[in-house]
Design a protein around this motif. Structure first.
Motif, PDB file in Angstrom:
ATOM      1  N   ASN A  10       0.807  -1.228   0.000  1.00  0.00           N
ATOM      2  CA  ASN A  10       0.000   0.000   0.000  1.00  0.00           C
ATOM      3  C   ASN A  10       0.837   1.272   0.000  1.00  0.00           C
ATOM      4  O   ASN A  10       0.315   2.359  -0.237  1.00  0.00           O
ATOM      5  CB  ASN A  10      -0.969   0.012   1.192  1.00  0.00           C
ATOM      6  N   ARG A  11       2.134   1.164   0.272  1.00  0.00           N
ATOM      7  CA  ARG A  11       2.991   2.356   0.237  1.00  0.00           C
ATOM      8  C   ARG A  11       4.451   1.931   0.061  1.00  0.00           C
ATOM      9  O   ARG A  11       4.770   0.733   0.110  1.00  0.00           O
ATOM     10  CB  ARG A  11       2.821   3.227   1.493  1.00  0.00           C
ATOM     11  N   ILE A  13       8.186   0.942  -1.042  1.00  0.00           N
ATOM     12  CA  ILE A  13       8.798   0.081  -2.055  1.00  0.00           C
ATOM     13  C   ILE A  13       7.773  -0.923  -2.608  1.00  0.00           C
ATOM     14  O   ILE A  13       7.748  -1.198  -3.813  1.00  0.00           O
ATOM     15  CB  ILE A  13      10.018  -0.650  -1.440  1.00  0.00           C
ATOM     16  N   ARG A  33      -2.400  -4.711   4.839  1.00  0.00           N
ATOM     17  CA  ARG A  33      -3.154  -5.003   6.064  1.00  0.00           C
ATOM     18  C   ARG A  33      -4.584  -4.506   5.995  1.00  0.00           C
ATOM     19  O   ARG A  33      -5.487  -5.140   6.500  1.00  0.00           O
ATOM     20  CB  ARG A  33      -2.468  -4.326   7.265  1.00  0.00           C
ATOM     21  N   ASP A  54      -2.005  -9.656   6.763  1.00  0.00           N
ATOM     22  CA  ASP A  54      -1.094  -9.234   7.828  1.00  0.00           C
ATOM     23  C   ASP A  54      -0.022 -10.315   7.892  1.00  0.00           C
ATOM     24  O   ASP A  54      -0.302 -11.463   8.262  1.00  0.00           O
ATOM     25  CB  ASP A  54      -1.865  -9.135   9.156  1.00  0.00           C
ATOM     26  N   VAL A  55       1.214  -9.978   7.536  1.00  0.00           N
ATOM     27  CA  VAL A  55       2.244 -11.008   7.395  1.00  0.00           C
ATOM     28  C   VAL A  55       2.615 -11.664   8.726  1.00  0.00           C
ATOM     29  O   VAL A  55       3.194 -12.749   8.739  1.00  0.00           O
ATOM     30  CB  VAL A  55       3.524 -10.456   6.708  1.00  0.00           C
ATOM     31  N   ASN A  79       7.919  -8.103   1.021  1.00  0.00           N
ATOM     32  CA  ASN A  79       8.405  -6.725   1.153  1.00  0.00           C
ATOM     33  C   ASN A  79       8.049  -6.094   2.496  1.00  0.00           C
ATOM     34  O   ASN A  79       8.803  -5.284   3.017  1.00  0.00           O
ATOM     35  CB  ASN A  79       7.809  -5.896   0.001  1.00  0.00           C
ATOM     36  N   TYR A 148      15.698  -3.716  14.870  1.00  0.00           N
ATOM     37  CA  TYR A 148      15.645  -3.797  13.399  1.00  0.00           C
ATOM     38  C   TYR A 148      16.831  -4.606  12.878  1.00  0.00           C
ATOM     39  O   TYR A 148      16.665  -5.498  12.038  1.00  0.00           O
ATOM     40  CB  TYR A 148      15.650  -2.393  12.801  1.00  0.00           C
ATOM     41  N   VAL A 181      16.284   4.094   0.694  1.00  0.00           N
ATOM     42  CA  VAL A 181      15.218   4.488  -0.225  1.00  0.00           C
ATOM     43  C   VAL A 181      14.270   5.510   0.408  1.00  0.00           C
ATOM     44  O   VAL A 181      13.901   5.383   1.583  1.00  0.00           O
ATOM     45  CB  VAL A 181      14.418   3.241  -0.677  1.00  0.00           C
ATOM     46  N   THR A 183      11.265   6.520   1.454  1.00  0.00           N
ATOM     47  CA  THR A 183       9.925   6.047   1.826  1.00  0.00           C
ATOM     48  C   THR A 183       9.656   6.555   3.240  1.00  0.00           C
ATOM     49  O   THR A 183      10.511   7.217   3.835  1.00  0.00           O
ATOM     50  CB  THR A 183       9.888   4.501   1.843  1.00  0.00           C
TER      51      THR A 183
HETATM   52  N1  LIG Z   1      13.448   2.372   2.861  1.00  0.00           N
HETATM   53  C1  LIG Z   1      14.677   1.928   3.072  1.00  0.00           C
HETATM   54  O1  LIG Z   1      15.675   2.703   3.030  1.00  0.00           O
HETATM   55  C2  LIG Z   1      14.928   0.463   3.315  1.00  0.00           C
HETATM   56  C3  LIG Z   1      16.267   0.055   3.464  1.00  0.00           C
HETATM   57  C4  LIG Z   1      16.535  -1.297   3.685  1.00  0.00           C
HETATM   58  C5  LIG Z   1      15.491  -2.205   3.740  1.00  0.00           C
HETATM   59  N2  LIG Z   1      14.200  -1.784   3.593  1.00  0.00           N
HETATM   60  C6  LIG Z   1      13.133  -2.814   3.667  1.00  0.00           C
HETATM   61  O2  LIG Z   1      12.291  -2.712   2.534  1.00  0.00           O
HETATM   62  C7  LIG Z   1      10.952  -3.108   2.877  1.00  0.00           C
HETATM   63  C8  LIG Z   1       9.971  -2.002   2.484  1.00  0.00           C
HETATM   64  O3  LIG Z   1      10.334  -0.829   3.183  1.00  0.00           O
HETATM   65  P1  LIG Z   1       9.707   0.622   2.901  1.00  0.00           P
HETATM   66  O4  LIG Z   1      10.831   1.564   2.955  1.00  0.00           O
HETATM   67  O5  LIG Z   1       8.810   0.588   1.714  1.00  0.00           O
HETATM   68  O6  LIG Z   1       8.851   0.792   4.253  1.00  0.00           O
HETATM   69  P2  LIG Z   1       7.514   1.629   4.549  1.00  0.00           P
HETATM   70  O7  LIG Z   1       7.402   2.756   3.617  1.00  0.00           O
HETATM   71  O8  LIG Z   1       7.538   1.882   6.009  1.00  0.00           O
HETATM   72  O9  LIG Z   1       6.367   0.564   4.206  1.00  0.00           O
HETATM   73  C9  LIG Z   1       6.270  -0.622   4.954  1.00  0.00           C
HETATM   74  C10 LIG Z   1       5.129  -1.460   4.413  1.00  0.00           C
HETATM   75  O10 LIG Z   1       5.074  -2.679   5.178  1.00  0.00           O
HETATM   76  C11 LIG Z   1       3.730  -2.836   5.625  1.00  0.00           C
HETATM   77  N3  LIG Z   1       3.626  -3.637   6.850  1.00  0.00           N
HETATM   78  C12 LIG Z   1       4.201  -3.426   8.054  1.00  0.00           C
HETATM   79  N4  LIG Z   1       3.831  -4.397   8.916  1.00  0.00           N
HETATM   80  C13 LIG Z   1       3.013  -5.236   8.239  1.00  0.00           C
HETATM   81  C14 LIG Z   1       2.315  -6.418   8.566  1.00  0.00           C
HETATM   82  N5  LIG Z   1       2.361  -6.961   9.803  1.00  0.00           N
HETATM   83  N6  LIG Z   1       1.572  -7.023   7.583  1.00  0.00           N
HETATM   84  C15 LIG Z   1       1.514  -6.501   6.354  1.00  0.00           C
HETATM   85  N7  LIG Z   1       2.114  -5.372   5.980  1.00  0.00           N
HETATM   86  C16 LIG Z   1       2.875  -4.754   6.920  1.00  0.00           C
HETATM   87  C17 LIG Z   1       3.208  -1.414   5.818  1.00  0.00           C
HETATM   88  O11 LIG Z   1       1.796  -1.457   5.886  1.00  0.00           O
HETATM   89  P3  LIG Z   1       0.928  -0.397   6.789  1.00  0.00           P
HETATM   90  O12 LIG Z   1       0.728   0.814   5.926  1.00  0.00           O
HETATM   91  O13 LIG Z   1      -0.310  -1.142   7.082  1.00  0.00           O
HETATM   92  O14 LIG Z   1       1.755  -0.081   8.012  1.00  0.00           O
HETATM   93  C18 LIG Z   1       3.762  -0.777   4.552  1.00  0.00           C
HETATM   94  O15 LIG Z   1       2.966  -1.101   3.448  1.00  0.00           O
HETATM   95  C19 LIG Z   1      10.974  -3.387   4.384  1.00  0.00           C
HETATM   96  O16 LIG Z   1      11.107  -4.778   4.599  1.00  0.00           O
HETATM   97  C20 LIG Z   1      12.220  -2.646   4.864  1.00  0.00           C
HETATM   98  O17 LIG Z   1      12.766  -3.199   6.044  1.00  0.00           O
HETATM   99  C21 LIG Z   1      13.901  -0.476   3.395  1.00  0.00           C
END
Ligand SMILES: NC(=O)c1ccc[n+]([C@@H]2O[C@H](COP(=O)([O-])OP(=O)(O)OC[C@H]3O[C@@H](n4cnc5c(N)ncnc54)[C@H](OP(=O)(O)O)[C@@H]3O)[C@@H](O)[C@H]2O)c1
Length: 226
Positions: A10-11, A13, A33, A54-55, A79, A148, A181, A183
């Motif tokens: 939903n948001r 990556i 979710r 919900d993962v 993801n 984390y 990234v 986000t």
């Molecule tokens: N951004 C970075 O710089 C970065 C760097 C390294 C790794 N990552 C990894 O890349 C992945 C995506 O990150 P992002 O930056 O896109 O994060 P984000 O913008 O915070 O988005 C996280 C996503 O995960 C969902 N989520 C969280 N808990 C959940 C659950 N229990 N069940 C289902 N969905 C759930 C959130 O849904 P809700 O809207 O419902 O909360 C949201 O859609 C993550 O695994 C993160 O650790 C990101």
């Protein structure tokens, strides 16, 4: 047509994965979710089916598998993730928050992969991509962000074992650091746009092979030390 399931779509990556693959004509199963609140996802053009997941919940994953029945899934992208509690130093004692972070980030991808294993075995590509982080690499470690970092280190080990065990089922596992990234999690000052990161990650997923399965790579394809 390639069928791709993305968690946490939903948001961030995850949303960008859905946008890019849908634009290329893939059939998307976009999981989140709370589908009712997934406003950005609803505007993505193409073959996009929004489904609840919900993962961290085994019941939720089983329910999704029950709805999909024996539908083949070519690629699963694990993801979804959380950053965990703000205070995450060696002196903090919020064990509940640490466990919650481990539950979502480390166990969640295993719950979802197991629930959808039969669908993946019926698929053509038989690929599972997992979004991890360089912050889970012990060799690259800094201080702080204990929950984390630990959750992504555990995820790396879990998916490395899964890659070995499920090789006999013909399943391939890519373990990817997306870069830093822009986000909600990465913040506005991050070095990459979601578009840039996902373009690289899609290349990595396309070239995922038995030789590359279970390896820890960044979005450029650079091998990372555990
Ligand atoms: N951004 C970075 O710089 C970065 C760097 C390294 C790794 N990552 C990894 O890349 C992945 C995506 O990150 P992002 O930056 O896109 O994060 P984000 O913008 O915070 O988005 C996280 C996503 O995960 C969902 N989520 C969280 N808990 C959940 C659950 N229990 N069940 C289902 N969905 C759930 C959130 O849904 P809700 O809207 O419902 O909360 C949201 O859609 C993550 O695994 C993160 O650790 C990101």
């Amino acid at each position: 047509m390639t069928t791709i399931l993305v968690t946490g779509s939903n948001r961030g990556i995850g949303l960008e994965f859905v946008r890019q693959y849908a634009a290329d004509g893939c059939r998307m199963i976009a999981c989140c979710r709370t589908p009712a609140k997934a406003e950005a996802l609803k505007t993505v053009p193409g073959d996009v089916r929004i489904m609840e997941l919900d993962v961290a919940s085994r019941d939720s994953a089983r329910q999704l598998a029950g709805v999909l029945k024996d539908e083949p899934i070519d690629i699963l992208i694990n993801n979804a993730g959380v950053f965990g509690p703000k205070a995450q130093g060696a002196d903090d004692q919020d064990y509940g928050a640490i466990l919650e972070t481990l539950h979502v980030n480390s166990i969640g991808p295993l719950i979802v992969s197991q629930a959808l294993k039969d669908n993946l075995r019926r698929g053509h590509d038989k690929k599972i991509a997992v979004l991890t982080s360089l912050m889970g690499a012990i060799g690259e470690n800094g201080s702080g962000y204990l929950a984390y970092r630990a959750s992504k280190a555990a995820l790396n080990m879990i998916m490395h074992v899964v890659a070995r065990d499920w090789a006999r089922d013909g399943l391939l596992i890519g373990i990817y650091h997306p870069g830093w990234v822009q986000t909600d999690m990465g913040g506005a000052g991050a070095s990459l746009t979601p578009q840039e990161s996902v373009r690289g990650l899609r290349q990595r997923i396309a070239e995922l092979s038995p030789e590359r399965s279970g390896r820890f790579l960044d979005h450029h394809g650079k091998e990372l030390a555990w």
